[in-house]
Design a protein around this motif. Structure first.
Motif, mmCIF file in Angstrom:
data_model
loop_
_atom_site.group_PDB
_atom_site.id
_atom_site.type_symbol
_atom_site.label_atom_id
_atom_site.label_comp_id
_atom_site.label_asym_id
_atom_site.label_seq_id
_atom_site.Cartn_x
_atom_site.Cartn_y
_atom_site.Cartn_z
ATOM 1 N N THR A 82 38.961 48.609 49.664
ATOM 2 C CA THR A 82 38.601 49.999 49.935
ATOM 3 C C THR A 82 39.378 51.004 49.108
ATOM 4 N N ASP A 83 40.292 50.517 48.266
ATOM 5 C CA ASP A 83 41.130 51.429 47.497
ATOM 6 C C ASP A 83 41.358 50.842 46.106
ATOM 7 N N PRO A 84 41.302 51.673 45.074
ATOM 8 C CA PRO A 84 41.509 51.162 43.714
ATOM 9 C C PRO A 84 42.867 50.469 43.530
ATOM 10 N N SER A 85 43.850 50.839 44.318
ATOM 11 C CA SER A 85 45.177 50.227 44.194
ATOM 12 C C SER A 85 45.160 48.748 44.580
ATOM 13 N N GLN A 86 44.093 48.304 45.221
ATOM 14 C CA GLN A 86 43.967 46.902 45.608
ATOM 15 C C GLN A 86 43.459 46.028 44.450
ATOM 16 N N ILE A 87 43.099 46.660 43.339
ATOM 17 C CA ILE A 87 42.614 45.923 42.174
ATOM 18 C C ILE A 87 43.784 45.744 41.206
ATOM 19 N N PRO A 88 44.179 44.505 40.956
ATOM 20 C CA PRO A 88 45.312 44.272 40.047
ATOM 21 C C PRO A 88 45.008 44.774 38.636
ATOM 22 N N GLU A 89 46.056 45.214 37.962
ATOM 23 C CA GLU A 89 45.919 45.659 36.577
ATOM 24 C C GLU A 89 46.313 44.526 35.644
ATOM 25 N N ASN A 90 45.900 44.661 34.396
ATOM 26 C CA ASN A 90 46.297 43.737 33.328
ATOM 27 C C ASN A 90 45.945 42.276 33.619
ATOM 28 N N MET A 91 44.772 42.042 34.183
ATOM 29 C CA MET A 91 44.325 40.675 34.438
ATOM 30 C C MET A 91 43.705 40.100 33.169
ATOM 31 N N GLU A 129 40.787 37.712 31.387
ATOM 32 C CA GLU A 129 39.356 37.613 31.683
ATOM 33 C C GLU A 129 39.106 36.583 32.781
ATOM 34 N N GLU A 130 39.826 35.477 32.735
ATOM 35 C CA GLU A 130 39.689 34.441 33.754
ATOM 36 C C GLU A 130 40.132 34.956 35.125
ATOM 37 N N GLU A 131 41.213 35.727 35.152
ATOM 38 C CA GLU A 131 41.697 36.292 36.416
ATOM 39 C C GLU A 131 40.710 37.310 36.979
ATOM 40 N N VAL A 132 40.057 38.077 36.106
ATOM 41 C CA VAL A 132 39.052 39.052 36.546
ATOM 42 C C VAL A 132 37.893 38.332 37.223
ATOM 43 N N VAL A 133 37.407 37.275 36.600
ATOM 44 C CA VAL A 133 36.302 36.497 37.171
ATOM 45 C C VAL A 133 36.709 35.932 38.523
ATOM 46 N N ASP A 134 37.894 35.352 38.604
ATOM 47 C CA ASP A 134 38.397 34.778 39.850
ATOM 48 C C ASP A 134 38.547 35.851 40.921
ATOM 49 N N PHE A 135 39.071 37.023 40.532
ATOM 50 C CA PHE A 135 39.264 38.122 41.486
ATOM 51 C C PHE A 135 37.938 38.553 42.096
ATOM 52 N N TRP A 136 36.931 38.815 41.252
ATOM 53 C CA TRP A 136 35.655 39.311 41.759
ATOM 54 C C TRP A 136 34.826 38.222 42.445
ATOM 55 N N ASP A 137 35.215 36.970 42.304
ATOM 56 C CA ASP A 137 34.609 35.907 43.110
ATOM 57 C C ASP A 137 35.115 35.972 44.545
ATOM 58 N N LYS A 138 36.307 36.542 44.745
ATOM 59 C CA LYS A 138 36.951 36.578 46.057
ATOM 60 C C LYS A 138 36.902 37.948 46.726
ATOM 61 N N TYR A 139 36.690 39.010 45.928
ATOM 62 C CA TYR A 139 36.750 40.379 46.454
ATOM 63 C C TYR A 139 35.519 41.162 46.048
ATOM 64 N N ALA A 140 35.184 42.185 46.848
ATOM 65 C CA ALA A 140 34.071 43.087 46.548
ATOM 66 C C ALA A 140 34.506 44.508 46.889
ATOM 67 N N MET A 141 33.934 45.493 46.207
ATOM 68 C CA MET A 141 34.242 46.889 46.499
ATOM 69 C C MET A 141 33.415 47.373 47.678
ATOM 70 N N SER A 142 34.027 48.227 48.495
ATOM 71 C CA SER A 142 33.288 48.866 49.585
ATOM 72 C C SER A 142 32.271 49.827 48.986
ATOM 73 N N GLU A 143 31.255 50.183 49.747
ATOM 74 C CA GLU A 143 30.245 51.145 49.286
ATOM 75 C C GLU A 143 30.913 52.467 48.913
#
Length: 64
Positions: free
Chosen positions: A23-32, A34-48
């Motif tokens: 629910t907050d941009p601070s919950q999205i890690p920085e400097n990931m 490409e593999e970490e980005v894919v893994d992150f968005w497989d586990k997390y989704a943004m709220s509407e």
């Protein structure tokens, strides 16, 4: 109560795919990587609400 404290007190919610909704941009890690980005968005989704806040108007996009 700070924004961070109120976010911590909210019950975790999951989408239809079982991903934790953030629910907050601070919950999205920085400097990931490409593999970490894919893994992150497989586990997390943004709220509407977060999606609406981060929406970029077509007029604001660089020309293609």
């Amino acid at each position: 109560m700070s924004k961070k404290d109120s976010a911590a007190s909210v019950e975790e919610q999951y989408d239809e795919r079982g991903r934790l909704i953030i629910t907050d941009p601070s919950q999205i890690p920085e400097n990931m990587t490409e593999e970490e980005v894919v893994d992150f968005w497989d586990k997390y989704a943004m709220s509407e609400e977060l999606l609406n806040e981060s929406y970029i108007e077509d007029d604001d996009l660089p020309p293609t």
